[in-house]
Design a protein around this motif. Structure first.
Motif, PDB file in Angstrom:
ATOM      1  N   UNK A  30     -26.487 -41.171 -14.079  1.00 22.27           N
ATOM      2  CA  UNK A  30     -25.786 -42.288 -13.447  1.00 22.27           C
ATOM      3  C   UNK A  30     -25.074 -41.873 -12.168  1.00 22.27           C
ATOM      4  N   UNK A  31     -25.192 -40.603 -11.800  1.00 27.03           N
ATOM      5  CA  UNK A  31     -24.525 -40.096 -10.608  1.00 27.03           C
ATOM      6  C   UNK A  31     -25.580 -39.690  -9.581  1.00 27.03           C
ATOM      7  N   UNK A  32     -25.421 -40.195  -8.368  1.00 31.01           N
ATOM      8  CA  UNK A  32     -26.413 -39.962  -7.336  1.00 31.01           C
ATOM      9  C   UNK A  32     -25.726 -39.400  -6.101  1.00 31.01           C
ATOM     10  N   UNK A  33     -26.106 -38.193  -5.729  1.00 35.37           N
ATOM     11  CA  UNK A  33     -25.491 -37.560  -4.564  1.00 35.37           C
ATOM     12  C   UNK A  33     -26.084 -38.139  -3.292  1.00 35.37           C
ATOM     13  N   UNK A  34     -25.230 -38.796  -2.500  1.00 34.06           N
ATOM     14  CA  UNK A  34     -25.651 -39.409  -1.254  1.00 34.06           C
ATOM     15  C   UNK A  34     -24.987 -38.678  -0.087  1.00 34.06           C
ATOM     16  N   UNK A  35     -25.398 -39.023   1.128  1.00 32.94           N
ATOM     17  CA  UNK A  35     -24.817 -38.376   2.301  1.00 32.94           C
ATOM     18  C   UNK A  35     -23.351 -38.746   2.500  1.00 32.94           C
ATOM     19  N   UNK A  36     -22.952 -39.896   1.959  1.00 29.09           N
ATOM     20  CA  UNK A  36     -21.573 -40.356   2.148  1.00 29.09           C
ATOM     21  C   UNK A  36     -20.771 -40.348   0.849  1.00 29.09           C
ATOM     22  N   UNK A  37     -21.198 -39.565  -0.128  1.00 30.52           N
ATOM     23  CA  UNK A  37     -20.427 -39.473  -1.372  1.00 30.52           C
ATOM     24  C   UNK A  37     -21.328 -39.455  -2.593  1.00 30.52           C
ATOM     25  N   UNK A  38     -20.736 -39.666  -3.741  1.00 30.11           N
ATOM     26  CA  UNK A  38     -21.475 -39.722  -5.003  1.00 30.11           C
ATOM     27  C   UNK A  38     -21.467 -41.155  -5.512  1.00 30.11           C
ATOM     28  N   UNK A  39     -22.642 -41.736  -5.624  1.00 28.13           N
ATOM     29  CA  UNK A  39     -22.790 -43.113  -6.076  1.00 28.13           C
ATOM     30  C   UNK A  39     -22.823 -43.166  -7.597  1.00 28.13           C
ATOM     31  N   UNK A  40     -22.045 -44.077  -8.172  1.00 31.03           N
ATOM     32  CA  UNK A  40     -22.037 -44.282  -9.625  1.00 31.03           C
ATOM     33  C   UNK A  40     -22.780 -45.578  -9.939  1.00 31.03           C
ATOM     34  N   UNK A  41     -23.724 -45.514 -10.880  1.00 31.64           N
ATOM     35  CA  UNK A  41     -24.523 -46.689 -11.218  1.00 31.64           C
ATOM     36  C   UNK A  41     -24.733 -46.797 -12.722  1.00 31.64           C
ATOM     37  N   UNK A  42     -25.030 -48.010 -13.160  1.00 30.53           N
ATOM     38  CA  UNK A  42     -25.560 -48.264 -14.489  1.00 30.53           C
ATOM     39  C   UNK A  42     -26.907 -48.958 -14.316  1.00 30.53           C
ATOM     40  N   UNK A  43     -27.751 -48.844 -15.314  1.00 31.66           N
ATOM     41  CA  UNK A  43     -29.076 -49.466 -15.267  1.00 31.66           C
ATOM     42  C   UNK A  43     -28.947 -50.979 -15.358  1.00 31.66           C
ATOM     43  N   UNK A  44     -29.467 -51.687 -14.358  1.00 34.89           N
ATOM     44  CA  UNK A  44     -29.362 -53.145 -14.341  1.00 34.89           C
ATOM     45  C   UNK A  44     -30.584 -53.838 -14.930  1.00 34.89           C
ATOM     46  N   UNK A  45     -31.616 -53.077 -15.285  1.00 43.66           N
ATOM     47  CA  UNK A  45     -32.860 -53.710 -15.731  1.00 43.66           C
ATOM     48  C   UNK A  45     -33.239 -53.382 -17.171  1.00 43.66           C
ATOM     49  N   UNK A  46     -32.456 -52.574 -17.854  1.00 45.02           N
ATOM     50  CA  UNK A  46     -32.783 -52.226 -19.229  1.00 45.02           C
ATOM     51  C   UNK A  46     -31.611 -51.552 -19.918  1.00 45.02           C
TER      52      UNK A  46
END
Length: 375
Positions: free
Chosen positions: A10-26
């Protein structure tokens, strides 16, 4: 500049920080894991003593459980997009939330009326003022209010593209609510049952479903300011008598500033300023914990199981803590050590509140289901 996108669940390292996500499709197992941690903290909230709450800074790692639960509720309401938000299903809300809560409250009321030495009138007055019986009895009211207003708010939110403007609007609404409640001196028992002290969480829920909830320098700074605010309110009015006079004379005036009318005096852990900590750094820590916990199948499966039945555990802990004082009194008579007494109470309470529900779901519910299908 192209973004590096290295996914860690659920953690995605991006150029401008760490994106936090949850699965929206399942199905997303991290959601149940986070809920499992949070319901464990809810149980501890209701069996820790005041000294443990203060000395462990529980406001920073325990009290955010309810805001995280509400953030997850917002996520589920909005995860298909603000244009696809469904109207509240009264039947689903009744079957899943209201009906079990009502049955539990009726059961506790019947037991109290039958066995309590307190008068029936006082028992009923308490039930009305607390919205029921047991710690956390306000939460189903908050949940239902959110379920009703979230579809309405979606129509308003989708018209505002600028997230800074949206944040300012929600902060303004939050401050207005607290100011009005302070000016009119609303009874605490009414304030407790209203959802508006949590309304700023909707903003973070929107960021979450739009993949804009990031950990970066700005959000870390906001989180730390939020953490300071949380601790300030926790120790507001404290006299610091255990400290030397030099420190005491400095701290007492600082921690005795009257924050009204901008912050209502009740529910200090649920002001709008607290949610930067809850929804950024605190959620980030939970997801990091999940990242490492999934490597241990026993731990991750157990926490996910707890999270799956978090509402059932929440209901049962209300029943348990309504009558657990007698058990705690027995422990105090058996042991001289306050620390040992509290420790045993916390361990037993945790095992009972979680274990009974898991046992019921694993062994009793299947049998009942089979009997119903047979008939």
């Amino acid at each position: 500049m192209a973004e590096k996108n290295i996914s860690f669940n659920n953690l995605h390292k991006m150029s401008d920080g760490v994106l936090m996500t949850f699965n929206t499709s399942g199905y997303d197992s991290s959601i149940d894991f986070v809920k499992g941690i949070c319901i464990l903290l809810v149980v501890w909230t209701h069996c820790f003593g005041g000294k443990i709450i203060n000395w462990t800074f529980f406001d920073l790692w325990g009290y955010p459980a309810v805001p995280i639960f509400l953030l997850i509720q917002i996520f589920h309401a909005y995860k298909k997009g603000l244009d696809c938000v469904k109207k509240v299903s009264v039947k689903k809300l009744w079957d899943r939330i209201i009906k079990p809560f009502a049955i539990l409250m009726a059961t506790i009321l019947a037991i109290k009326l039958a066995f309590s030495s307190e008068s029936s009138i006082n028992i009923l007055k308490t039930a009305v003022k607390q919205g029921g019986f047991g710690p956390g009895s306000y939460y189903p009211y908050i949940y239902v209010q959110f379920a009703v207003i979230l579809p309405l708010l979606a129509m308003f939110i989708k018209k505002i593209e600028n997230k800074v403007v949206l944040a300012a609007i929600f902060i303004g609404i939050s401050i207005l609510f607290e100011t009005v409640c302070s000016v009119v001196d609303i009874p605490v028992w009414i304030y407790r049952l209203l959802c508006f002290r949590y309304i700023f969480l909707v903003f973070f829920g929107v960021l979450l479903i739009e993949n804009k909830l990031k950990i970066n320098t700005l959000t870390v700074v906001l989180s730390l300011i939020s953490a300071v605010a949380i601790l300030y309110v926790r120790f507001q009015g404290h006299q610091f008598n255990s400290l030397p006079d030099n420190f005491k004379n400095i701290l007492v005036p600082i921690f005795n500033v009257d924050l009204q009318p901008y912050f209502f005096h009740a529910w200090p852990q649920a002001h709008w300023v607290d949610y930067f900590w809850d929804c950024y750094l605190y959620l980030f820590v939970l997801l990091v914990f999940y990242k490492f916990a999934v490597k241990n199948e026993i731990i991750s499966n157990f926490m996910q199981q707890i999270g799956k039945y978090s509402y059932e555990i929440f209901l049962f802990q209300m029943f348990y803590f309504t009558f657990s004082n007698k058990f705690f009194d027995i422990l105090k008579m058996l042991f001289d050590s306050k620390l040992l007494t509290r420790g045993i109470y916390v361990v037993v309470s945790t095992i009972v509140c979680i274990g009974v529900v898991l046992f019921w779901k694993k062994y009793i519910t299947p049998k009942v289901t089979n009997v119903v299908k047979t008939n």
